[in-house]
Enzyme design. Structure first.
Site, PDB file in Angstrom:
ATOM      1  CB  THR A  37      -1.056  63.183  38.266  1.00 53.06           C
ATOM      2  OG1 THR A  37      -1.855  62.025  38.084  1.00 53.06           O
ATOM      3  CG2 THR A  37       0.414  62.775  38.370  1.00 53.06           C
ATOM      4  N   GLY A  53      -0.745  62.969  26.007  1.00 50.99           N
ATOM      5  CA  GLY A  53      -0.545  62.382  27.332  1.00 50.99           C
ATOM      6  C   GLY A  53      -0.457  60.870  27.267  1.00 50.99           C
ATOM      7  CD  GLU A 110      -2.259  61.035  30.869  1.00 49.70           C
ATOM      8  OE1 GLU A 110      -2.196  61.239  29.650  1.00 49.70           O
ATOM      9  OE2 GLU A 110      -1.423  61.464  31.695  1.00 49.70           O
ATOM     10  N   GLY A 111      -7.381  57.565  30.388  1.00 47.54           N
ATOM     11  CA  GLY A 111      -8.249  56.733  29.558  1.00 47.54           C
ATOM     12  C   GLY A 111      -7.989  55.256  29.829  1.00 47.54           C
ATOM     13  CB  THR A 112     -10.184  52.609  31.252  1.00 54.16           C
ATOM     14  OG1 THR A 112     -11.240  52.842  30.301  1.00 54.16           O
ATOM     15  CG2 THR A 112     -10.520  53.301  32.564  1.00 54.16           C
ATOM     16  CG  LEU A 155     -11.042  65.699  31.877  1.00 50.89           C
ATOM     17  CD1 LEU A 155     -11.678  66.906  31.176  1.00 50.89           C
ATOM     18  CD2 LEU A 155     -10.442  64.769  30.799  1.00 50.89           C
TER      19      LEU A 155
HETATM   20  N1  CAA Z   1      -8.649  65.613  19.298  1.00 51.36           N
HETATM   21  C1  CAA Z   1      -9.421  66.654  18.866  1.00 51.36           C
HETATM   22  N2  CAA Z   1     -10.788  66.621  18.914  1.00 51.36           N
HETATM   23  C2  CAA Z   1     -11.359  65.517  19.400  1.00 51.36           C
HETATM   24  C3  CAA Z   1     -10.613  64.420  19.875  1.00 51.36           C
HETATM   25  C4  CAA Z   1      -9.200  64.496  19.799  1.00 51.36           C
HETATM   26  N3  CAA Z   1      -8.418  63.478  20.221  1.00 51.36           N
HETATM   27  N4  CAA Z   1     -11.459  63.456  20.320  1.00 51.36           N
HETATM   28  C5  CAA Z   1     -12.702  63.926  20.125  1.00 51.36           C
HETATM   29  N5  CAA Z   1     -12.641  65.164  19.565  1.00 51.36           N
HETATM   30  C6  CAA Z   1     -13.754  66.004  19.140  1.00 51.36           C
HETATM   31  C7  CAA Z   1     -14.649  65.263  18.144  1.00 51.36           C
HETATM   32  O1  CAA Z   1     -14.161  65.405  16.829  1.00 51.36           O
HETATM   33  C8  CAA Z   1     -15.989  65.940  18.351  1.00 51.36           C
HETATM   34  O2  CAA Z   1     -15.977  67.168  17.663  1.00 51.36           O
HETATM   35  P1  CAA Z   1     -17.285  67.770  16.917  1.00 51.36           P
HETATM   36  O3  CAA Z   1     -18.198  68.276  17.992  1.00 51.36           O
HETATM   37  O4  CAA Z   1     -16.729  68.879  16.075  1.00 51.36           O
HETATM   38  O5  CAA Z   1     -17.877  66.646  16.129  1.00 51.36           O
HETATM   39  C9  CAA Z   1     -15.992  66.236  19.852  1.00 51.36           C
HETATM   40  O6  CAA Z   1     -14.610  66.268  20.257  1.00 51.36           O
HETATM   41  C10 CAA Z   1     -16.730  65.192  20.663  1.00 51.36           C
HETATM   42  O7  CAA Z   1     -16.119  63.944  20.395  1.00 51.36           O
HETATM   43  P2  CAA Z   1     -16.830  62.571  20.755  1.00 51.36           P
HETATM   44  O8  CAA Z   1     -18.253  62.595  20.255  1.00 51.36           O
HETATM   45  O9  CAA Z   1     -15.941  61.460  20.274  1.00 51.36           O
HETATM   46  O10 CAA Z   1     -16.849  62.622  22.355  1.00 51.36           O
HETATM   47  P3  CAA Z   1     -17.447  61.609  23.418  1.00 51.36           P
HETATM   48  O11 CAA Z   1     -18.231  62.354  24.410  1.00 51.36           O
HETATM   49  O12 CAA Z   1     -18.028  60.423  22.721  1.00 51.36           O
HETATM   50  O13 CAA Z   1     -16.089  61.174  24.223  1.00 51.36           O
HETATM   51  C11 CAA Z   1     -14.239  59.749  24.768  1.00 51.36           C
HETATM   52  C12 CAA Z   1     -15.060  60.486  23.689  1.00 51.36           C
HETATM   53  C13 CAA Z   1     -13.125  59.091  23.954  1.00 51.36           C
HETATM   54  C14 CAA Z   1     -15.002  58.695  25.515  1.00 51.36           C
HETATM   55  C15 CAA Z   1     -13.643  60.774  25.761  1.00 51.36           C
HETATM   56  O14 CAA Z   1     -14.628  61.256  26.650  1.00 51.36           O
HETATM   57  C16 CAA Z   1     -12.473  60.205  26.557  1.00 51.36           C
HETATM   58  O15 CAA Z   1     -11.342  60.159  26.084  1.00 51.36           O
HETATM   59  N6  CAA Z   1     -12.718  59.794  27.833  1.00 51.36           N
HETATM   60  C17 CAA Z   1     -11.643  59.390  28.734  1.00 51.36           C
HETATM   61  C18 CAA Z   1     -11.203  60.557  29.562  1.00 51.36           C
HETATM   62  C19 CAA Z   1      -9.827  60.361  30.139  1.00 51.36           C
HETATM   63  O16 CAA Z   1      -8.934  59.855  29.495  1.00 51.36           O
HETATM   64  N7  CAA Z   1      -9.644  60.803  31.379  1.00 51.36           N
HETATM   65  C20 CAA Z   1      -8.370  60.766  32.027  1.00 51.36           C
HETATM   66  C21 CAA Z   1      -8.145  62.054  32.734  1.00 51.36           C
HETATM   67  S1  CAA Z   1      -6.484  62.573  33.041  1.00 51.36           S
HETATM   68  C22 CAA Z   1      -5.887  61.540  34.227  1.00 51.36           C
HETATM   69  O17 CAA Z   1      -5.938  60.380  34.043  1.00 51.36           O
HETATM   70  C23 CAA Z   1      -5.314  62.057  35.492  1.00 51.36           C
HETATM   71  C24 CAA Z   1      -3.915  62.417  35.512  1.00 51.36           C
HETATM   72  O18 CAA Z   1      -3.590  63.373  36.161  1.00 51.36           O
HETATM   73  C25 CAA Z   1      -2.860  61.586  34.836  1.00 51.36           C
END
Ligand code: CAA
Length: 381
Positions: A158, A242, A363-365, A125
């Site tokens: 990862t 996750g 997986e999100g700060t 992602l």
């Molecule tokens: N489940 C289902 N749908 C969801 C959801 C969820 N948990 N969260 C949001 N949605 C949906 C919303 O309902 C919305 O839907 P509609 O268009 O129908 O209204 C849509 O998705 C958009 O939602 P938001 O407006 O809330 O989205 P946003 O752009 O404001 O982002 C955020 C929200 C929480 C900031 C998100 O971008 C986020 O979680 N960011 C962090 C990313 C992350 O955790 N990255 C880690 C990557 S993995 C990793 O770490 C590496 C590894 O290998 C371990």
């Protein structure tokens, strides 16, 4: 409400605990130094059914519930934090979205070998210029006849160095923000995919994090996971699961710091008594134990809710936030209790301190977890 583990969960806990003590723990320090992906650990975990824990047996998994998953990831991470996240990514970030959103053909082809641990899965992602704002990702997906061409770079992947298969998120048009994002199942051998720079990390050094370069990577249209434009929701609901795995990993690391500190404080003497006899030490140990117990209950609850197929972003973010911050505090106090010895790598707390930090980031700060929690509780009013 019942706070009793089932007999199966207790048996699983005892089995994984014994395995982790015997096999994983003795290797952890050497793996931390060598930074080699612990493929043998992964295979041994596969023998115990830990690679596809919540995948039904018909697709090669072990068919456990979510609380059992938390129990197992905690036990593994207590012994080897890298092995904990490697399993968590394969279970939660690879198998779970294929199980939830895959077609029958995709499940038959991809789920079984990953759930059995014959193959390793990863999740792509994050990009060099896009982490917390996941909807801003720029990796492009262009449809061409019966395939998609993916172009872009993914980082901090990862398991990447050893992975056979990746769930990759790409957009049809960045201007569409989350509405344009699609999820794809991408095999390592698909033309146009190559591994980029390995990440030289502070902790969890052997979890195989690497950059993935997609240079018009050719993906058959049949490997689209879910529908076009559904990728963001798949990514987010996958992260809900996750984050439970990372909460469990954090509890395991924190527990290891507590156990090391309990042992050290009862052996080390200062001013004529064991340092465990000083109230200053006792209060640190008491806080560590209490916070880890609270984190465990949050993680169990989030896992239980997710098993009910309910959206549980609030509870998973609370569990991940609290567990990772409790873990970091436990690791910090663990080093402090060990004094100068806590700062050298002959003592496990030095590694645990480095391993702990990432749980507050990936997986999100913590800041993103607070954002999710705030959004959810404001919605409730
Ligand atoms: N489940 C289902 N749908 C969801 C959801 C969820 N948990 N969260 C949001 N949605 C949906 C919303 O309902 C919305 O839907 P509609 O268009 O129908 O209204 C849509 O998705 C958009 O939602 P938001 O407006 O809330 O989205 P946003 O752009 O404001 O982002 C955020 C929200 C929480 C900031 C998100 O971008 C986020 O979680 N960011 C962090 C990313 C992350 O955790 N990255 C880690 C990557 S993995 C990793 O770490 C590496 C590894 O290998 C371990």
């Amino acid at each position: 409400m019942d706070f009793q583990l089932t007999r199966e969960q207790e048996l699983l806990r005892d089995t994984v605990h014994a395995f982790a003590d015997e096999v994983l723990k003795p290797r952890a320090a050497a793996l931390d130094r060598s930074r080699e992906f612990p493929i043998d650990n992964y295979r041994r975990c596969a023998e115990l059914g830990l690679c596809g824990m919540m995948v039904p047996e018909t697709y090669g998994g072990a068919g456990f519930d979510g609380v059992s998953y938390v129990i197992a990831i905690e036990e593994v991470s207590r012994a080897c934090a890298s092995s904990g996240v490697i399993l968590s990514v394969n279970n939660s970030l690879f198998c779970a979205p294929v199980l939830r959103h895959g077609t029958e053909a995709q499940k038959r082809k991809y789920l079984a070998p990953h759930a059995r641990g014959e193959k390793i899965g990863a999740y792509c992602l994050t990009e060099p210029d896009c982490g917390s704002d996941a909807a801003a990702l720029r990796t492009l997906a262009r449809k061409k006849a019966d395939r998609y061409l993916l172009k872009g770079n993914k980082v901090f992947v990862t398991n990447g160095v050893a992975a056979h298969t990746f769930v990759v998120y790409a957009t049809l048009d960045p201007k569409l923000r989350h509405h344009g994002i699609c999820a794809f199942i991408v095999e390592r051998d698909f033309p146009g995919l190559r591994l980029g720079k390995p990440e030289h990390k502070m902790g969890i050094t052997c979890s195989g994090s690497v950059e993935i370069v997609l240079d018009d990577c050719e993906v058959p249209a049949a490997n689209l996971l879910g529908a076009e434009g559904e990728g963001f929701k798949i990514a987010m609901s996958t992260l809900d699961g996750g984050r439970i795995g990372i909460a469990a990993q954090a509890i395991g690391i924190g527990r290891a710091a507590l156990e090391e500190s309990l042992a050290y404080s009862q052996g080390r003497r200062a001013f004529g008594q064991r340092i465990a006899d000083f109230q200053a030490t006792q209060w640190k140990l008491a806080d560590m134990a209490t916070e880890l117990e609270a984190a465990r209950l949050l993680a169990y609850r989030a896992a239980w809710l997710r098993d009910q197929q309910r959206r549980c972003s609030l509870e998973t973010s609370m569990a991940k936030l609290f567990a990772s911050e409790a873990c970091m505090r436990a690791a910090k106090e663990g080093v402090q209790i060990h004094g100068g010895y806590g700062y050298i790598d002959e003592y496990a707390v030095e590694r645990l301190f480095r391993d702990a930090k990432i749980t507050e980031i990936y997986e999100g700060t913590s800041e993103i977890q607070r954002l999710v929690i705030a959004k959810e509780i404001l919605k409730e009013d």
